[in-house]
Design a protein around this motif. Structure first.
Motif: not given
Lengths: 113, 114
Positions: B9, B36, B38, B41-44, B46, B89, B102, B104-106
């Motif tokens: 984690q 991904y 991240q 405050g931003k988007g993930p 690739l 991720f 997709l 996603f993992g945590k």
């Protein structure tokens, strides 16, 4: 963010009010997605759309609604039925023919007070 | 069946060290595995992706290792730098991602100490 725009960046609403989050893209991608992100929960799919005027529920669609009237736009409405709406919301796009992953927007942080 | 399990984690690595993040899946129909990155405050974004016809893919300091029989894949970051500090991720999808979504993992929060 590479042709995908989410607005606003921050949004505050009172409990019981509906609120609409905007997602616009100019890359002519067919597929659009809405994800919700909570700390320690990863990304959970709310709704997705692969063509105009058609969309499917994701894993956590209850309390949300969407529309896809134009290819470039996929707005998400968080309704008063959503029990815990405070979260970071992410919109993503992808091509359906030649898939090369998602392009995410920069997100909208919604806080309901 | 649809889960992607990601570990650890959180991860703390010294500058110059190797960061390793692991993911496991159950659905044998998954055939596209991206990672991904991240920042807060931003988007993930690739980072790198692999399809099951190869066991390893390398792009710069980032390598995906894929073990089809064990249903596991991992991200290795060589010569980790403070600028690599972010949440990572893993994800998986069927049909090369063209029809499905997709999963996603945590996420793994990586901190690289100077």
């Amino acid at each position: 963010d590479g042709g995908i725009t989410q607005s606003p960046k921050y949004l505050f609403r009172k409990e019981g009010q509906n609120v609409t989050l905007s997602c616009e893209q100019n890359l002519n991608h067919d597929a659009m997605y809405w994800y919700r992100q909570d700390p320690g929960q990863g990304l959970r799919l709310i709704y997705y759309s692969q063509i105009v005027n058609d969309f499917q529920k994701g894993d956590i669609a209850e309390g949300y609604s969407v529309s896809r009237e134009k290819k470039e736009s996929f707005p998400l409405t968080v309704t008063s039925a959503q029990k815990n709406p405070t979260a970071f919301y992410l919109c993503a796009i992808s091509e359906t023919g030649k898939f090369d992953g998602y392009t995410f927007g920069s997100g909208t942080r919604l806080t309901v007070v | 069946q649809q889960q992607v399990k990601q570990s650890p984690q959180s991860l703390i690595v010294q500058k110059g060290g190797i960061s390793i993040i692991n993911c496991a899946y159950e659905n044998t129909a998954f055939d596209y595995f991206p990672w991904y990155q991240q920042f807060p405050g931003k988007g993930p974004a690739l980072l790198i992706a692999i399809r099951p016809d190869v066991s390893e893919k390398k792009e710069g300091r980032f390598t995906i290792s894929f073990n089809k029989s064990a249903k596991q894949f991992s991200l290795h970051i060589m010569d980790s730098q403070p600028g690599d500090s972010a949440t990572y991720f893993c994800a998986a999808s069927e049909h090369g991602g063209s029809q499905g979504n997709l999963i996603f993992g945590k996420g793994t929060k990586l901190s690289v100490k100077p």
